[in-house]
Design a protein around this motif. Sequence first.
Motif, PDB file in Angstrom:
ATOM      1  N   ASN A   1      30.920  33.156  37.963  1.00 23.03           N
ATOM      2  CA  ASN A   1      31.783  33.857  38.910  1.00 23.03           C
ATOM      3  C   ASN A   1      31.062  35.034  39.566  1.00 23.03           C
TER       4      ASN A   1
ATOM      5  N   GLU B   1      30.389  35.729  42.643  1.00 19.94           N
ATOM      6  CA  GLU B   1      31.071  36.301  43.811  1.00 19.94           C
ATOM      7  C   GLU B   1      32.111  37.336  43.388  1.00 19.94           C
ATOM      8  N   PHE B   2      32.900  37.023  42.364  1.00 20.93           N
ATOM      9  CA  PHE B   2      33.891  37.985  41.879  1.00 20.93           C
ATOM     10  C   PHE B   2      33.214  39.241  41.338  1.00 20.93           C
TER      11      PHE B   2
ATOM     12  N   LEU C   1      32.229  41.608  43.946  1.00 22.20           N
ATOM     13  CA  LEU C   1      33.378  42.362  44.457  1.00 22.20           C
ATOM     14  C   LEU C   1      33.822  43.446  43.479  1.00 22.20           C
ATOM     15  N   SER C   2      33.829  43.106  42.195  1.00 25.14           N
ATOM     16  CA  SER C   2      34.404  44.007  41.191  1.00 25.14           C
ATOM     17  C   SER C   2      33.442  45.096  40.732  1.00 25.14           C
TER      18      SER C   2
ATOM     19  N   VAL D   1      45.177  42.852  42.030  1.00 24.40           N
ATOM     20  CA  VAL D   1      44.099  42.114  42.683  1.00 24.40           C
ATOM     21  C   VAL D   1      43.305  43.119  43.511  1.00 24.40           C
ATOM     22  N   LEU D   2      41.999  43.047  43.418  1.00 25.79           N
ATOM     23  CA  LEU D   2      41.167  43.908  44.244  1.00 25.79           C
ATOM     24  C   LEU D   2      41.477  43.639  45.714  1.00 25.79           C
TER      25      LEU D   2
ATOM     26  N   ASN E   1      39.643  43.787  48.152  1.00 22.35           N
ATOM     27  CA  ASN E   1      38.542  43.071  48.804  1.00 22.35           C
ATOM     28  C   ASN E   1      38.411  41.626  48.319  1.00 22.35           C
ATOM     29  N   ASN E   2      39.477  41.096  47.678  1.00 24.39           N
ATOM     30  CA  ASN E   2      39.439  39.739  47.137  1.00 24.39           C
ATOM     31  C   ASN E   2      40.590  38.901  47.715  1.00 24.39           C
TER      32      ASN E   2
ATOM     33  N   LYS F   1      40.829  35.772  48.389  1.00 21.57           N
ATOM     34  CA  LYS F   1      41.041  34.466  47.738  1.00 21.57           C
ATOM     35  C   LYS F   1      41.995  34.623  46.555  1.00 21.57           C
ATOM     36  N   ALA F   2      41.784  35.666  45.760  1.00 24.49           N
ATOM     37  CA  ALA F   2      42.666  35.888  44.612  1.00 24.49           C
ATOM     38  C   ALA F   2      44.070  36.246  45.084  1.00 24.49           C
TER      39      ALA F   2
ATOM     40  N   CYS G   1      43.394  48.377  44.861  1.00 23.00           N
ATOM     41  CA  CYS G   1      44.046  47.160  44.376  1.00 23.00           C
ATOM     42  C   CYS G   1      45.415  46.949  45.021  1.00 23.00           C
TER      43      CYS G   1
END
Length: 188
Positions: free
Chosen positions: A32, A34-35, A38-39, A135-136, A138-139, A141-142, A166
Motif C-alpha cells: 500500500n 500509495e496510501f 499520503l499518510s 479519512v485523510l 488527500n485520499n 479513493k478512500a 481528515c
Amino acid sequence: MIVETLAPQALEDGVALPGALLTELTALYASNEEFHQLSGDFPDPSDVRPEQVAAALAEELAQPTAEVLLARSGGRLVAVAVTLGRHPDPADPDPWLGLLMVHADERRAGHGRRLAAYVEDRFRAAGRTGLRLAVLENNPKALAFWTALGYRETARRPDLAHGRACVVLRKSLQGPEDSQGPGDSQDS
C-alpha cells in the motif's frame, strides 16, 4: 473470509510477533505504498520494514479498547483492520475504525467491504449505535469507498495523532433513519 483477532499481548513487553505473521503483515503494509505516501506513516513508503510494522501495530494496541483484526482468504492474509471500542475523546460515544487496509494484490475482490461489514456487525451485536472513522482529506479513493458503504461526513478536523487534515465519517448501526449521532453537524 476468516477474521481473527491479534492478541494485544502479542506485541507487549517486547514479545515479537511470530515471524511468518510479521512477514505477511509487512507484505500487506508494503503493498500500500500509495496510501503510505499520503499518510506519512512510514519514513520511506517504498521500503516498509518489519520492525516499523510491528511498532505501528504496538502503537495501535496501546489504546485500551483497540483491536487488530486479521482477515484471511484461502489461507492468505488479505486485509487488516484496527478498531477502537472507545475514541480517546470521552465525549464521543461511538467506536471507531482506525484503519482498514487491503493487500494491493487483493483489491476489488470485496475483502474490504466484507471486513467493514464484519466490524459493523460486531459493534452492532455489542449494542453500539454508530461507527466512525476518519479519512485523510488527500485520499479521495478512500472517501469514495466509505461513502459508497453508507458513511456520511460529520466533520472535518485534524487527526489527534498527527494533525493531518481528515474527513470524519459516521454510519448508523441502527438503521438508515439515523445516519448522524448526537452532537454531529456538518460544520463541527
